[in-house]
Write a protein that holds these residues in place. Structure first.
Motif, short mmCIF file in Angstrom:
data_model
loop_
_atom_site.label_atom_id
_atom_site.label_comp_id
_atom_site.label_asym_id
_atom_site.label_seq_id
_atom_site.Cartn_x
_atom_site.Cartn_y
_atom_site.Cartn_z
N LEU A 1 43.07 -65.13 3.38
CA LEU A 1 43.34 -63.83 4.01
C LEU A 1 42.80 -63.84 5.44
N ARG A 2 43.62 -63.36 6.38
CA ARG A 2 43.15 -63.14 7.73
C ARG A 2 43.10 -61.64 7.99
N VAL A 3 41.98 -61.20 8.52
CA VAL A 3 41.75 -59.77 8.71
C VAL A 3 41.71 -59.44 10.20
N PHE A 4 42.43 -58.36 10.56
CA PHE A 4 42.30 -57.74 11.88
C PHE A 4 41.78 -56.33 11.60
N ASN A 5 40.50 -56.09 11.87
CA ASN A 5 39.93 -54.81 11.47
C ASN A 5 40.08 -53.73 12.56
N ALA A 6 39.53 -52.55 12.25
CA ALA A 6 39.68 -51.40 13.14
C ALA A 6 38.92 -51.58 14.45
N ASN B 1 47.75 -70.61 7.36
CA ASN B 1 48.89 -69.82 6.93
C ASN B 1 48.48 -68.95 5.75
N THR B 2 48.11 -67.71 6.03
CA THR B 2 47.61 -66.80 5.00
C THR B 2 48.27 -65.43 5.14
N ILE B 3 48.02 -64.58 4.16
CA ILE B 3 48.38 -63.17 4.29
C ILE B 3 47.52 -62.57 5.39
N VAL B 4 48.12 -61.66 6.15
CA VAL B 4 47.39 -60.96 7.21
C VAL B 4 47.19 -59.51 6.80
N ALA B 5 45.97 -59.03 6.90
CA ALA B 5 45.67 -57.62 6.64
C ALA B 5 45.17 -56.99 7.93
N GLN C 1 52.29 -59.67 4.91
CA GLN C 1 51.31 -58.85 5.63
C GLN C 1 50.97 -57.60 4.84
N LEU C 2 49.74 -57.11 5.06
CA LEU C 2 49.28 -55.84 4.51
C LEU C 2 48.87 -54.94 5.67
N ASN C 3 49.41 -53.73 5.68
CA ASN C 3 49.05 -52.73 6.70
C ASN C 3 48.24 -51.63 6.03
N VAL C 4 47.01 -51.45 6.47
CA VAL C 4 46.13 -50.46 5.86
C VAL C 4 46.18 -49.17 6.66
N GLN C 5 46.84 -48.15 6.10
CA GLN C 5 46.86 -46.83 6.72
C GLN C 5 45.52 -46.13 6.47
N ASP C 6 45.10 -46.19 5.23
CA ASP C 6 43.80 -45.71 4.79
C ASP C 6 43.55 -46.36 3.43
N PRO C 7 42.34 -46.25 2.85
CA PRO C 7 42.05 -46.94 1.59
C PRO C 7 43.00 -46.60 0.45
N ASN C 8 43.67 -45.44 0.53
CA ASN C 8 44.58 -45.03 -0.53
C ASN C 8 46.05 -45.34 -0.23
N ASN C 9 46.30 -45.92 0.91
CA ASN C 9 47.67 -46.26 1.29
C ASN C 9 47.71 -47.62 1.99
#
Length: 275
Positions: free
Chosen positions: A116-121, A144-148, A201-209
């Motif tokens: 997993l590769r993370v791009f945080n806030a 080559n990983t999922i990006v969050a 890819q994973l897009n985090v809108q908020d912890p519940n979405n």
């Protein structure tokens, strides 16, 4: 041939073998003690699966260092110390070093496996490997990983080798950390041949979405808060296998899995219309 003569010949034979063995060992030991290191061979064992470490760069770093083993008596080379130095590299999971009687040093390296590769806030980026540990991003390698990305706020300071499994227990901070849920999701996907080929890819809108962007189709999938994601993915797989091949992969723009026991699909407004 009488019995005493046979026993004497056998005894003489064993004594000859023993003397020759002692001589051979002494000779080999003297030869080994005087042998100097002539070469360093570096092999990245899992280079076909992961490409984080360049064997040529490791080789160059070893032989160009002030403690280069080249030319040193092979007996005096401290392989443990050399292993410890190489282990300091962020991408190294394990290293084993062996000396040969011919004067060569063989270095075998296993790499860490980012999932997993993370791009945080805060604008920071880093990897998490399959053991749940932080791996700093470096311009020297890419995985080559999922990006969050998105609204990801870690409850800890980003440091190399930090173990995020410390936040697996919901008793820490009152609830299970989002970053740990993202890691568990990525680990599941990395081990699943179907989803590993589907999710990008994973897009985090908020912890519940938490939204998932698949490789196939123009739609986005809302997974909700990532609880019971295995069940949600099973429902989505059925939709992919049963409905979309008939209805068309371009029919839906948004697929919502956050609600229990149902899938809510939003049609693409351009589907079926002529431009």
């Amino acid at each position: 041939m009488n019995r005493k003569l046979r026993i004497g010949l056998k005894l003489f034979g064993w004594i000859f073998v023993l003397v020759w063995l002692i001589y051979g060992l002494n000779y080999a030991n003297k030869t080994y003690n005087s042998t100097k290191c002539t070469a360093v061979n570096v092999r990245v064992i899992d280079s076909l699966q992961v490409k984080l470490i360049d064997a040529k760069k490791i080789h160059k770093a070893i032989i160009s260092s002030k403690n280069s083993p080249i030319g040193m008596p092979i007996k005096s080379i401290n392989t443990y110390k050399l292993e410890q130095e190489i282990s300091k590299m962020a991408a190294v999971r394990d290293v084993q070093i062996f000396k040969t009687a011919s004067g060569e040093i063989n270095v075998e390296i296993k790499q860490r496996r980012p999932i997993l590769r993370v791009f945080n806030a805060k604008g920071q980026t880093y990897y998490i490997d399959d053991a749940g540990k932080v791996l700093p991003h470096s311009s020297g390698f890419a995985a080559n990983t999922i990006v969050a990305s998105g609204n990801i706020r870690e409850p800890f300071r980003i440091e190399p080798n930090f173990d995020i499994s410390k936040y697996a227990d919901s008793s820490v901070g009152g609830k299970q950390s989002l970053i740990y849920k993202l890691y568990k999701f990525a680990k599941y996907v990395s081990r699943n041949r179907f989803w590993n080929a589907q999710i990008e890819q994973l897009n985090v809108q908020d912890p519940n979405n938490v939204e998932m962007v698949p490789l196939v189709g123009p739609h986005v999938v809302n997974l909700g808060d990532l609880s019971n994601f295995e069940i949600k993915l099973k429902k989505l797989k059925l939709l992919y296998q049963k409905a979309l091949p008939t209805e068309g992969w371009n029919k839906y723009s948004y697929i919502n899995l956050k609600y229990k026991n149902q899938i809510v699909c939003t049609k693409n407004i351009y589907y079926g219309t002529r431009q």
